[in-house]
Design an enzyme around this catalytic site. Structure first.
Site, PDB file in Angstrom:
ATOM      1  N   GLY A 118       0.758  -1.152   0.091  1.00 32.36           N
ATOM      2  CA  GLY A 118      -0.074  -0.039   0.003  1.00 32.36           C
ATOM      3  C   GLY A 118       0.715   1.376  -0.107  1.00 32.36           C
ATOM      4  N   ASP A 143      -8.056  -0.410   2.268  1.00 31.20           N
ATOM      5  CA  ASP A 143      -8.347   0.806   2.288  1.00 31.20           C
ATOM      6  C   ASP A 143      -8.750   1.544   1.090  1.00 31.20           C
ATOM      7  OD1 ASP A 143      -7.844   0.507   5.058  1.00 31.20           O
ATOM      8  OD2 ASP A 143      -5.786   1.296   4.851  1.00 31.20           O
ATOM      9  N   GLN A 291     -11.984  -8.339   8.281  1.00 32.88           N
ATOM     10  CA  GLN A 291     -11.913  -7.338   6.821  1.00 32.88           C
ATOM     11  C   GLN A 291     -10.707  -7.676   6.118  1.00 32.88           C
ATOM     12  OE1 GLN A 291     -13.829  -3.095   7.679  1.00 32.88           O
ATOM     13  NE2 GLN A 291     -12.977  -4.020   9.314  1.00 32.88           N
TER      14      GLN A 291
HETATM   15  O1  F6P Z   1      -4.150  -0.260   6.088  1.00 36.12           O
HETATM   16  C1  F6P Z   1      -4.910  -1.408   6.399  1.00 36.12           C
HETATM   17  C2  F6P Z   1      -5.320  -1.574   7.682  1.00 36.12           C
HETATM   18  O2  F6P Z   1      -6.133  -2.631   7.912  1.00 36.12           O
HETATM   19  C3  F6P Z   1      -6.207  -0.209   8.028  1.00 36.12           C
HETATM   20  O3  F6P Z   1      -7.675  -0.202   7.692  1.00 36.12           O
HETATM   21  C4  F6P Z   1      -6.190  -0.308   9.618  1.00 36.12           C
HETATM   22  O4  F6P Z   1      -6.357   1.075  10.332  1.00 36.12           O
HETATM   23  C5  F6P Z   1      -4.758  -0.826   9.691  1.00 36.12           C
HETATM   24  O5  F6P Z   1      -4.407  -1.408   8.430  1.00 36.12           O
HETATM   25  C6  F6P Z   1      -4.580  -1.585  10.988  1.00 36.12           C
HETATM   26  O6  F6P Z   1      -3.181  -2.192  11.189  1.00 36.12           O
HETATM   27  P1  F6P Z   1      -2.887  -3.177  12.248  1.00 36.12           P
HETATM   28  O7  F6P Z   1      -2.961  -4.555  11.251  1.00 36.12           O
HETATM   29  O8  F6P Z   1      -1.534  -2.972  12.431  1.00 36.12           O
HETATM   30  O9  F6P Z   1      -3.537  -2.998  13.275  1.00 36.12           O
END
Ligand code: F6P
Length: 365
Positions: A118, A143, A291
């Site tokens: 990303g 996202d 998700q």
């Molecule tokens: O960028 C993808 C994402 O799932 C975001 O939607 C979310 O804020 C973040 O990563 C969560 O990150 P982690 O897996 O480090 O909790």
């Protein structure tokens, strides 16, 4: 001697990563003069001693397009330019190992790198490209916040999961005459929330792009009570914020991780609704990493496969510093520098928002 292509998957995982890997391997096998190597856990595989690299053969990738996650692992901590190092006193600091990464790629006779990731990962791709690395980017993220591509893969599967959650919440909300709040991911963009809210038929959708007025949200709840429906579904993006307020987050203590961890928007909203006089019961659901896990849907498998084939072809053309992108109905190459210039946020004049408003959805304004 065969040419060598290295694949890394970086940042948070998402459905479709394996389909990209498989497509690159299958397309490269047609040429017979390339071999494909996977770096385990993003660039960590090549940065660590001993290195952790695996050969990606057609046998190894057979059938993986239906699997979630990534067979070569990933990480969203650190990276070559912010490599975490432990000090003698136990505290952590980061060092720039960009040049070391390039040296290691050369030592491994790597002719091309495909970095699937990303926004954060593509920023790394751009810096490596500027240092002379032969690199191609592939945009992934649930996202959908990378610019210059109609969609990133992983997004549609996340929307399916969120929509399924809305469908389920509707039946329990209706039975109990409650307000049910669903918090979905998406970081600073409201794409997942908006798509799932429209697809699922939510009454309210709150996204980071439109700070919400709690009294407007209450208007919808009151109307649902007055017209006898007696329940409401609110989809809220994790980055949504009230008018005059900020995003809800905690500061991460994980070494090398992004400091800001969004989350808590649903609980805050629930509290605000109670304070604003909401008399019917409220419950909150935080969908979280559901998700990101599991099998990619057909759309994401297809997009990921198209990205993989195109990425290999860009490597053949030596179009370094470019990212594959979806511009319906084509798969094109765009400079990585363009894709990371700004976040792809929901445009306030978009037809998507017009659709939501046209369906009577409350967007908090
Ligand atoms: O960028 C993808 C994402 O799932 C975001 O939607 C979310 O804020 C973040 O990563 C969560 O990150 P982690 O897996 O480090 O909790």
């Amino acid at each position: 001697m065969k040419k060598r292509l290295l694949i890394a998957t970086g940042g948070g995982d998402c459905p479709g990563l394996n389909a990209v890997i498989r497509a690159i391997v299958k397309r490269s096998a047609q040429t017979r003069d390339w071999e494909v190597i996977g770096s385990i856990d993003a660039f960590n595989g090549i940065m660590r001693d001993p290195m952790h690299l695996i050969e990606l053969t057609e046998e190894k990738v057979a059938g993986i397009h239906v699997q979630g996650g990534t067979i070569i692992g990933t990480t969203n901590r650190g990276g070559p330019f912010e490599w975490p190092v432990k000090n003698n006193d136990g505290s952590w600091t980061t060092v720039d190992r960009g040049q070391d990464l390039l040296d290691r790629l050369r030592y491994q006779n790597i002719d091309a790198v495909v970095n699937i990731g990303g926004d954060g990962s593509q920023r790394i791709s751009q810096r490596l490209f500027e240092m002379g690395c032969p690199i191609i980017g592939v945009p992934k993220t649930i996202d959908n916040d990378l610019s210059d591509t109609d969609f990133t893969f992983g997004f549609q599967t996340a929307v399916d999961v969120a929509t399924d959650a809305v469908d389920k919440l509707v039946t329990t909300a209706a039975s109990h005459h409650r307000v049910l709040i669903l918090e979905v991911m998406g970081r600073y963009a409201g794409w997942i929330a908006l798509h799932a809210a429209i697809a699922g038929g939510a009454e309210v959708c709150l996204i980071p792009e439109i700070p919400y007025d709690i009294s407007k949200v209450m208007d919808t709840i009151n109307r649902r009570v007055d017209n006898g429906k007696g329940f409401a579904i609110i989809v809220i993006a994790e980055g949504a914020m009230p008018l005059g307020g900020g995003m809800q987050y905690t500061e991460s203590e994980e070494v090398g991780a992004m400091k800001i961890k969004l989350g808590g928007a649903a609980l805050r909203l629930s509290h605000e609704l109670k304070t604003a006089g909401c008399e019917i019961d409220i419950r909150e659901t935080i969908l979280g990493h559901l998700q990101r896990g599991g099998r990619p849907n057909a759309f994401d498998r297809l997009l990921a496969s198209q990205f993989g084939v195109k990425a290999f072809e860009l490597a053949l053309e030596q179009k370094w510093g470019h990212m594959v992108a979806y511009r319906h109905p084509n798969i094109v190459a765009v400079p990585i520098s363009e894709a990371i210039k700004e976040y792809n946020l929901v445009n306030l004049d978009s037809d998507l928002l017009k659709t939501a408003r046209g369906m009577g959805m409350n967007l908090g304004d």
